[in-house]
Enzyme design. Structure first.
Site, PDB file in Angstrom:
ATOM      1  CE  LYS A   1      -5.226  -2.244   1.197  1.00 60.64           C
ATOM      2  NZ  LYS A   1      -3.856  -2.730   1.309  1.00 60.64           N
TER       3      LYS A   1
ATOM      4  CE  LYS B   1       2.414   1.798   4.830  1.00 58.33           C
ATOM      5  NZ  LYS B   1       1.942   0.987   3.659  1.00 58.33           N
TER       6      LYS B   1
ATOM      7  CB  THR C   1      -0.921   0.008   1.233  1.00 54.27           C
ATOM      8  OG1 THR C   1      -1.714  -1.182   1.236  1.00 54.27           O
ATOM      9  CG2 THR C   1      -1.848   1.222   1.206  1.00 54.27           C
TER      10      THR C   1
END
Length: 294
Positions: A175, A243, A99
């Site tokens: 995503k 994150k 990601t």
């Protein structure tokens, strides 16, 4: 696969190892590389080939799956001294499953193209259990011909494959949108369950009520079930989801789109890291709420 060469996987943490086990179990020849010797030893014990560098892995592989933490690690894996580009033959495919920001995905694809290496933008979701079972969700962005070339592997990896578009970077966007909502749902669930505990309700009974009622979400049921057992062994690290939500809110900012719920969730995750829970499962966000409620 289009050739008899191995599938290479760089980054065999929780997700990468689960993906490698799944493919190995299904008869695909798998080669792996990780910076952690204990992970490589585990893979070797399962019968997988362990390579000393990303470059040597690339020489063995027609498809190289990258499952490391962030864009900086991907850059090193692909373009470092012993990186993929120093071993991969023309026509090799790199599949980016981490990601990361869409602009990083696009940049990596452009730089790989200079070495005649194709890119599939393929972030994944579902956690290690679904990765090992081959039932992950995959958000794919690549041309039809490239996806068809690796159809067998993709079919083995995930039973929920969504072709977002042919434009590399769109998978990364999808995503981040998903993970923004996952983060919001997890924080909201932890906040609500912590409130119930503060009010003196029995946590297990309240959990059952929520799971059977309108407050339910997949991530609430999955993460809070572990939290109620005081099980914060990391399946998905708190610092990783922090994150991801950081990247998602930055993406929204760049699009001049306000995400007040995402911002609130990110603040909760950052407090979780500040409390020293970053290396725990992301379910540990409830520890932050309970700590603050004292």
């Amino acid at each position: 696969m289009s050739t008899g060469k191995r599938i290479g996987i760089v980054g065999i943490g929780a997700m990468g190892m689960a993906m490698a086990r799944n493919l190995h179990r299904k008869g695909f020849p798998v080669a792996v590389r990780d910076i952690r010797s204990e992970a490589e030893q585990q893979a070797r014990a399962c019968g997988m080939q362990v390579c000393p560098s990303a470059a040597s892995l690339a020489r063995e592989s027609a498809l190289i799956i990258i499952v490391v933490v962030n864009a900086a690690q991907i850059d090193e894996v692909l373009f470092g001294i012993d990186g993929v580009v120093h071993g991969a033959a023309a026509g090799t495919t790199v599949m980016l499953c981490s990601t990361i920001a869409p602009q990083d995905t696009v940049s990596f694809a452009q730089r790989l193209a200079q070495h005649d290496i194709d890119t599939i933008d393929a972030p994944v979701s579902g956690g290690p259990a679904r990765a090992e079972a081959g039932t992950m969700s995959m958000m794919l962005a690549a041309g039809d011909a490239l996806l068809q070339r690796h159809e067998q592997v993709l079919d083995a990896l995930g039973d929920k494959r969504f072709v977002i578009s042919a434009a590399v970077g769109d998978g990364a966007k999808a995503k981040l949108v998903n993970n923004l909502l996952a983060g919001i749902n997890l924080v909201a669930g932890a906040e609500a369950l912590a409130l119930g505990i503060k009010l003196g309700l029995e946590p297990g009974k309240l959990f059952d009520v929520i799971c059977a009622s309108s407050g339910a979400s997949w991530i609430f049921q999955d993460r809070m079930a572990r939290a109620l057992k005081d099980d914060f062994s990391p399946r998905a690290f708190a610092h990783i989801l922090t994150k991801d939500v950081t990247l998602a809110t930055a993406l929204a900012d760049n699009a001049q789109y306000d995400t007040p719920l995402g911002d609130a969730a990110l603040a909760a995750f950052r407090r979780t890291l500040e409390s020293g829970f970053g290396a725990l499962d992301d379910a540990a966000v409830i520890k932050t709420y309970l700590q603050e409620a004292q």
